[in-house]
Write an enzyme that holds these catalytic residues in place. Sequence first.
Site, short mmCIF file in Angstrom:
data_model
loop_
_atom_site.label_atom_id
_atom_site.label_comp_id
_atom_site.label_asym_id
_atom_site.label_seq_id
_atom_site.Cartn_x
_atom_site.Cartn_y
_atom_site.Cartn_z
N HIS A 130 41.42 38.35 40.99
CA HIS A 130 40.71 38.80 39.80
C HIS A 130 39.41 38.01 39.62
O HIS A 130 38.35 38.61 39.35
CB HIS A 130 41.60 38.61 38.57
CG HIS A 130 40.90 38.76 37.26
ND1 HIS A 130 40.91 39.93 36.51
CD2 HIS A 130 40.14 37.88 36.54
CE1 HIS A 130 40.19 39.76 35.41
NE2 HIS A 130 39.73 38.53 35.40
N GLU A 131 39.47 36.71 39.79
CA GLU A 131 38.27 35.89 39.64
C GLU A 131 37.24 36.21 40.72
O GLU A 131 36.04 36.25 40.46
CB GLU A 131 38.62 34.41 39.65
CG GLU A 131 39.57 33.97 38.54
CD GLU A 131 39.08 34.36 37.15
OE1 GLU A 131 37.86 34.50 36.96
OE2 GLU A 131 39.92 34.54 36.25
N HIS A 134 35.33 39.20 39.76
CA HIS A 134 34.17 38.90 38.92
C HIS A 134 32.98 38.50 39.79
O HIS A 134 31.84 38.90 39.51
CB HIS A 134 34.50 37.76 37.96
CG HIS A 134 35.20 38.19 36.71
ND1 HIS A 134 34.70 39.17 35.88
CD2 HIS A 134 36.36 37.76 36.14
CE1 HIS A 134 35.52 39.33 34.85
NE2 HIS A 134 36.53 38.51 34.99
N GLU A 200 36.15 42.88 32.28
CA GLU A 200 37.53 42.49 32.57
C GLU A 200 38.30 43.61 33.25
O GLU A 200 39.07 43.38 34.19
CB GLU A 200 38.24 42.05 31.28
CG GLU A 200 37.80 40.70 30.77
CD GLU A 200 37.90 39.60 31.81
OE1 GLU A 200 38.95 39.50 32.49
OE2 GLU A 200 36.93 38.85 31.97
#
Length: 323
Positions: A130-131, A134, A200
């Site tokens: 997930h990071e 980003h 997100e």
Amino acid sequence: MNGMKTTMLLAALTALFMALGYTLGGSGGAVIALLVAAGMNLFTFWNADKIVLSMHNAREVDERSAPDFYRLVQQLAQRAGLPMPRVYLIDQDAPNAFATGRDPHHAAVAATTGLLAMLSRDEVAGVMAHELGHVKNRDTLIMTMVATIAGAISMLAQFGLFFRGGRDDGHGNMLASLLAVIVAPFAAMIVQMAISRTREYGADRAGAEISGNPHALASALAKISGRAQAIPNPVAQRNPAAAQLYIVPTHVSELFSTHPATEKRIAALQEMAGAMGAVEGKPADVGAPVTPAPFRTSALSPIAAPPASAPRRRSALDPHGRG
């Protein structure tokens, strides 16, 4: 579409900053506000990662100091087609993680020791994917710039309350100043939330694609959400703006959260898993296989699993070897 929306919202924040400057100082105030916004964004562009990592007392790790965690991030970065980011650990019980940096070539990802102690290997892989999502989506720079301008608007509004309050410019001007002081920070917060919530969802989707296991990320979000609310986060308490960096925010209501409701994110991931045909509980192929039950190990722990006679569950990601 998301890129256009983000550009428009960022422009709206800058315009709001200039409008506040005009209300408090006329045309000269608007010009000064524009110059200040440009200066802050330029400074943020080059130093955002250093500021954020220093704020959290993060320590950089490598293949020798945290081999399993580092290799896991390395494998995920390769799957995402990204340069290897710098990897950091934060000695903090509150479970969370974030990414920072101005572009994929200058990115850094960080996780707390509390997160590594709590999650299984596949769950940690989902969080770090997930990071990296980003980073791949170039959210880290945008979010830091947005937070910088939003913070500046609040700061300028506070200054305006003092400077305008001492001037006798008439009832109308005073009323306009008070409205600017009250409305501008609130409007900035709304714009900031709009950008962050959009990002997100995008990072969740990218993380699920990178890890190949949406169920693991959904499981991690559910676990982090409960613990993040219960365990104090000293950095977020000192600087509430830091909450927008985390995969799950701390101590905020849904109305004023910079993130979508965790339940909605989990539902979206489960729907994505169904579309991908992902099997719940099946480990993602991002390194060494997960140790079978009864031990739920993660690739992050430098300590081997306990012998069969000891039923205590230990996360393989925990550098301190806590259960």
